[in-house]
Design a protein around this motif. Sequence first.
Motif, PDB file in Angstrom:
ATOM      1  N   PRO A 231      30.251  38.935  52.006  1.00  0.00           N
ATOM      2  CA  PRO A 231      30.470  39.539  50.682  1.00  0.00           C
ATOM      3  C   PRO A 231      29.152  39.773  49.966  1.00  0.00           C
ATOM      4  N   GLU A 232      29.128  40.839  49.157  1.00  0.00           N
ATOM      5  CA  GLU A 232      27.918  41.182  48.405  1.00  0.00           C
ATOM      6  C   GLU A 232      27.877  40.329  47.149  1.00  0.00           C
ATOM      7  N   ALA A 233      27.424  39.104  47.348  1.00  0.00           N
ATOM      8  CA  ALA A 233      27.367  38.161  46.226  1.00  0.00           C
ATOM      9  C   ALA A 233      26.015  38.262  45.572  1.00  0.00           C
ATOM     10  N   ALA A 237      28.405  32.741  42.370  1.00  0.00           N
ATOM     11  CA  ALA A 237      29.784  32.490  41.930  1.00  0.00           C
ATOM     12  C   ALA A 237      29.785  31.469  40.809  1.00  0.00           C
ATOM     13  N   ASP A 305      31.552  49.382  39.730  1.00  0.00           N
ATOM     14  CA  ASP A 305      31.524  48.057  40.344  1.00  0.00           C
ATOM     15  C   ASP A 305      32.702  47.251  39.789  1.00  0.00           C
ATOM     16  N   ALA A 306      33.721  47.048  40.623  1.00  0.00           N
ATOM     17  CA  ALA A 306      34.908  46.329  40.168  1.00  0.00           C
ATOM     18  C   ALA A 306      34.614  44.862  39.886  1.00  0.00           C
ATOM     19  N   THR A 307      33.656  44.270  40.620  1.00  0.00           N
ATOM     20  CA  THR A 307      33.358  42.847  40.435  1.00  0.00           C
ATOM     21  C   THR A 307      32.587  42.579  39.155  1.00  0.00           C
ATOM     22  N   ALA A 308      32.186  43.659  38.451  1.00  0.00           N
ATOM     23  CA  ALA A 308      31.416  43.481  37.221  1.00  0.00           C
ATOM     24  C   ALA A 308      32.313  43.333  36.010  1.00  0.00           C
ATOM     25  N   GLN A 310      35.998  41.519  34.249  1.00  0.00           N
ATOM     26  CA  GLN A 310      37.103  40.557  34.261  1.00  0.00           C
ATOM     27  C   GLN A 310      38.260  41.137  33.456  1.00  0.00           C
ATOM     28  N   GLY A 319      41.589  37.528  36.459  1.00  0.00           N
ATOM     29  CA  GLY A 319      40.562  37.649  37.475  1.00  0.00           C
ATOM     30  C   GLY A 319      39.777  38.951  37.345  1.00  0.00           C
ATOM     31  N   LEU A 320      39.099  39.306  38.421  1.00  0.00           N
ATOM     32  CA  LEU A 320      38.295  40.522  38.431  1.00  0.00           C
ATOM     33  C   LEU A 320      39.161  41.749  38.674  1.00  0.00           C
ATOM     34  N   SER A 323      40.128  46.880  42.022  1.00  0.00           N
ATOM     35  CA  SER A 323      39.494  48.033  42.683  1.00  0.00           C
ATOM     36  C   SER A 323      38.723  48.827  41.629  1.00  0.00           C
TER      37      SER A 323
END
Length: 334
Positions: A231-233, A237, A305-308, A310, A319-320, A323
């Motif tokens: 994963p592109e961490a 975390a 960027d979906a992980t950016a 919450q 959660g994040l 998509s």
Amino acid sequence: MPLDTGGVTGLHLQMDGDRDANRHESLTPTLDTGPDVGAALKAAREFRGLNLQDLADTTRIRRSYLAAIEEMRLDELPSRPFTVGYVRAYANALGLDGEAAVDRFRREEPLTDNALRAPIGVSETKDPRLTLIVGAGMLVLAAIILWNIAQRAMSQDAPPPHRAPESAMAGAKLGAAAGPVSLGAPLPAPVESTTPIPYETPGLAEATAAGGSSDAVIAARKASAANPTAPEAAIPARPLPPTFTPKGAVYGAQPGTSTVTVQALKGASLIVRGGGGVVYFARQLAAGEAYRVPNLAGLTIDTTDATAFQVFVDGQSKGLLPSPTISPSKLTGG
């Protein structure tokens, strides 16, 4: 004894010669010959065997002028002073008395009050354009005068202007008390559809996550290329907050009119579109900034960027973002 007649014969011859001389003198034209001075000059010229061209060369007068003097066609001659001079020169050239010729001319053609004529060959012509210009100017001037007269007549015949009652005019004066003015409800704020998508420098987010070290970014890229499934961490975390807590500016709908709220964990762009591609929101959110999604059907959340981001539903963490592109209704389970 024969009769001596020599003296008588001589006397007879002498008397015959005198008679011939008198006859010759009686045939010589004078200034009194003919019906007018022109005819007298012509007779004297012909008696001397001269033609008009000879006299023209002598007097330096045009041949046509000399012929006009002989025929007394004064309308073909210049003004009177010139004609008088021509008659005097003509008579002098023939050996006659020029002043006597002028005296007879003046007796036969007395001076009138007419203006002197222009020399022959010089015609006085007027420019027709000048006449047209003057005529046009007069027409314009007459039209202006008539228009002013008509305006004055109309103003005199027109009824007096209507005036409002004095009571109404007093109430309309500046500073008069006015009744309460009712204002409508305020218009909603314009949709931020014209805000362009901010430009994001390639690699800036990675460098920021790595503490600004370009070596760390290069090392992370090499590790990702060596292990594609990892994963592109980029961000270590950390536990997500269970409830929504504002940590910066909050955009979008009011708290009571929104169900879904997205909050940026790091700098990223967020676009909210409606039906027909209408953009409701487009902005580069910094970490901590949030957006309340309006409760409207057909909206779509789009981010790079979906992980950016919450997700919070009714203030509770979900959660994040699942998509980069998703409908708010899916986030609420609807």
